[in-house]
Design a protein around this motif. Structure first.
Motif, mmCIF file in Angstrom:
data_model
loop_
_atom_site.group_PDB
_atom_site.id
_atom_site.type_symbol
_atom_site.label_atom_id
_atom_site.label_comp_id
_atom_site.label_asym_id
_atom_site.label_seq_id
_atom_site.Cartn_x
_atom_site.Cartn_y
_atom_site.Cartn_z
ATOM 1 N N LYS A 12 0.826 -1.207 0.000
ATOM 2 C CA LYS A 12 0.000 0.000 0.000
ATOM 3 C C LYS A 12 0.863 1.262 0.000
ATOM 4 O O LYS A 12 0.593 2.212 -0.735
ATOM 5 C CB LYS A 12 -0.934 0.004 1.200
ATOM 6 C CG LYS A 12 -1.866 1.197 1.243
ATOM 7 C CD LYS A 12 -2.797 1.133 2.427
ATOM 8 C CE LYS A 12 -3.692 2.351 2.434
ATOM 9 N NZ LYS A 12 -4.600 2.361 3.571
ATOM 10 N N ALA A 13 1.915 1.282 0.796
ATOM 11 C CA ALA A 13 2.815 2.441 0.849
ATOM 12 C C ALA A 13 3.514 2.645 -0.493
ATOM 13 O O ALA A 13 3.675 3.775 -0.963
ATOM 14 C CB ALA A 13 3.833 2.260 1.960
ATOM 15 N N GLU A 14 3.920 1.539 -1.110
ATOM 16 C CA GLU A 14 4.571 1.641 -2.421
ATOM 17 C C GLU A 14 3.586 2.169 -3.471
ATOM 18 O O GLU A 14 3.943 2.989 -4.316
ATOM 19 C CB GLU A 14 5.111 0.283 -2.843
ATOM 20 C CG GLU A 14 5.927 0.361 -4.121
ATOM 21 C CD GLU A 14 6.579 -0.955 -4.469
ATOM 22 O OE1 GLU A 14 6.907 -1.134 -5.657
ATOM 23 O OE2 GLU A 14 6.766 -1.800 -3.579
ATOM 24 N N ARG A 15 2.356 1.726 -3.376
ATOM 25 C CA ARG A 15 1.333 2.197 -4.319
ATOM 26 C C ARG A 15 1.070 3.693 -4.132
ATOM 27 O O ARG A 15 0.947 4.445 -5.108
ATOM 28 C CB ARG A 15 0.043 1.409 -4.122
ATOM 29 C CG ARG A 15 -1.035 1.798 -5.102
ATOM 30 C CD ARG A 15 -2.219 0.838 -5.010
ATOM 31 N NE ARG A 15 -3.190 1.173 -6.014
ATOM 32 C CZ ARG A 15 -4.414 1.606 -5.749
ATOM 33 N NH1 ARG A 15 -4.821 1.716 -4.498
ATOM 34 N NH2 ARG A 15 -5.233 1.910 -6.718
ATOM 35 N N VAL A 16 1.021 4.157 -2.894
ATOM 36 C CA VAL A 16 0.806 5.573 -2.605
ATOM 37 C C VAL A 16 1.964 6.398 -3.163
ATOM 38 O O VAL A 16 1.762 7.447 -3.769
ATOM 39 C CB VAL A 16 0.624 5.806 -1.086
ATOM 40 C CG1 VAL A 16 0.710 7.283 -0.738
ATOM 41 C CG2 VAL A 16 -0.704 5.221 -0.623
ATOM 42 N N ARG A 17 3.201 5.905 -2.958
ATOM 43 C CA ARG A 17 4.361 6.621 -3.515
ATOM 44 C C ARG A 17 4.322 6.642 -5.035
ATOM 45 O O ARG A 17 4.661 7.643 -5.661
ATOM 46 C CB ARG A 17 5.659 5.994 -3.007
ATOM 47 C CG ARG A 17 6.011 6.400 -1.595
ATOM 48 C CD ARG A 17 7.437 6.054 -1.250
ATOM 49 N NE ARG A 17 7.714 4.635 -1.392
ATOM 50 C CZ ARG A 17 7.567 3.727 -0.423
ATOM 51 N NH1 ARG A 17 7.160 4.115 0.766
ATOM 52 N NH2 ARG A 17 7.835 2.465 -0.635
ATOM 53 N N ARG A 18 3.922 5.551 -5.652
ATOM 54 C CA ARG A 18 3.849 5.502 -7.113
ATOM 55 C C ARG A 18 2.807 6.504 -7.626
ATOM 56 O O ARG A 18 3.046 7.232 -8.587
ATOM 57 C CB ARG A 18 3.510 4.100 -7.589
ATOM 58 C CG ARG A 18 3.600 3.954 -9.096
ATOM 59 C CD ARG A 18 3.334 2.552 -9.621
ATOM 60 N NE ARG A 18 3.811 1.477 -8.783
ATOM 61 C CZ ARG A 18 3.019 0.562 -8.199
ATOM 62 N NH1 ARG A 18 1.717 0.608 -8.352
ATOM 63 N NH2 ARG A 18 3.520 -0.393 -7.452
ATOM 64 N N ILE A 19 1.667 6.575 -6.962
ATOM 65 C CA ILE A 19 0.635 7.546 -7.345
ATOM 66 C C ILE A 19 1.159 8.963 -7.150
ATOM 67 O O ILE A 19 0.943 9.840 -7.995
ATOM 68 C CB ILE A 19 -0.663 7.297 -6.535
ATOM 69 C CG1 ILE A 19 -1.318 5.997 -6.994
ATOM 70 C CG2 ILE A 19 -1.628 8.474 -6.689
ATOM 71 C CD1 ILE A 19 -2.466 5.538 -6.111
ATOM 72 N N GLY A 20 1.863 9.200 -6.044
ATOM 73 C CA GLY A 20 2.461 10.519 -5.805
ATOM 74 C C GLY A 20 3.464 10.884 -6.878
ATOM 75 O O GLY A 20 3.528 12.038 -7.318
ATOM 76 N N TRP A 21 4.264 9.919 -7.314
ATOM 77 C CA TRP A 21 5.259 10.164 -8.363
ATOM 78 C C TRP A 21 4.570 10.573 -9.660
ATOM 79 O O TRP A 21 4.942 11.552 -10.295
ATOM 80 C CB TRP A 21 6.110 8.904 -8.576
ATOM 81 C CG TRP A 21 7.286 9.133 -9.467
ATOM 82 C CD1 TRP A 21 8.509 9.591 -9.105
ATOM 83 C CD2 TRP A 21 7.337 8.919 -10.877
ATOM 84 N NE1 TRP A 21 9.323 9.671 -10.195
ATOM 85 C CE2 TRP A 21 8.633 9.264 -11.306
ATOM 86 C CE3 TRP A 21 6.428 8.466 -11.822
ATOM 87 C CZ2 TRP A 21 9.026 9.172 -12.635
ATOM 88 C CZ3 TRP A 21 6.820 8.374 -13.139
ATOM 89 C CH2 TRP A 21 8.110 8.732 -13.536
ATOM 90 N N ILE A 57 11.019 10.333 -4.362
ATOM 91 C CA ILE A 57 9.983 9.288 -4.352
ATOM 92 C C ILE A 57 10.511 8.019 -5.006
ATOM 93 O O ILE A 57 10.308 6.911 -4.500
ATOM 94 C CB ILE A 57 8.694 9.785 -5.044
ATOM 95 C CG1 ILE A 57 8.035 10.894 -4.231
ATOM 96 C CG2 ILE A 57 7.710 8.629 -5.249
ATOM 97 C CD1 ILE A 57 6.882 11.580 -4.938
ATOM 98 N N ASN A 113 11.057 4.226 -3.290
ATOM 99 C CA ASN A 113 10.527 2.982 -3.850
ATOM 100 C C ASN A 113 11.635 1.946 -4.026
ATOM 101 O O ASN A 113 11.431 0.764 -3.759
ATOM 102 C CB ASN A 113 9.830 3.232 -5.185
ATOM 103 C CG ASN A 113 8.432 3.788 -4.998
ATOM 104 O OD1 ASN A 113 7.838 3.645 -3.938
ATOM 105 N ND2 ASN A 113 7.911 4.422 -6.025
#
Length: 147
Positions: free
Chosen positions: A4-13, A134, A138
């Motif tokens: 979930k944290a990785e997905r949030v960072r990917r969306i932020g990127w 970001i 990741n």
């Protein structure tokens, strides 16, 4: 880290990349619009002296008369109005075919290069390190999860 944290960072990127790219595209579009307006004015050049009626953040309203005696007040204001004050008389150039399109005499699209260039520069000055950070988070997250 969790997925979930990785997905949030990917969306932020992606969000940071899209916002910075959108700002860049908008600035470049504004430059091309200014160039198009200048070429329209120069194609049918008319000159007049205008009185500045009001100066606001989003537009500077002027009044001027064309040689046929008709008074014009462009609803979108005058192009390149920096430094004008209400009540001031200023020389303008306008499109004789469309008197609603007017600019301050002696100014052109080159007056937009500094503000637009600065906007693009500072956008990427913020977005670049943010995107790098970001991405680095990741990579670290993946390395920790593999161990």
């Amino acid at each position: 880290m969790t997925a979930k944290a990785e997905r949030v960072r990917r969306i932020g990127w992606y969000a940071a990349l899209v916002v910075a790219s959108l700002v860049t595209v908008l600035c470049v579009s504004l430059l091309f619009a200014a160039l198009r307006n200048d070429s329209a004015i120069e194609a049918q050049l008319g000159q007049a002296t205008a009185q500045v009626e009001s100066v606001a953040f989003d537009r500077t309203i002027i009044n001027y008369a064309t040689p046929d005696g008709i008074m014009h007040s462009p609803s979108n204001g005058v192009l390149y109005p920096a430094g004008l004050a209400a009540g001031q008389l200023v020389n303008i150039e306008y499109d004789a075919g469309d008197p609603e399109l007017a600019r301050v005499a002696g100014r052109s699209a080159s007056n937009t290069l500094l503000p637009l260039g600065s906007t693009i520069f500072f956008t990427w000055l913020i977005a670049g390190p943010l995107l790098w950070w970001i991405r680095r988070q990741n990579v670290k997250s993946r390395a920790v999860s593999r161990v």
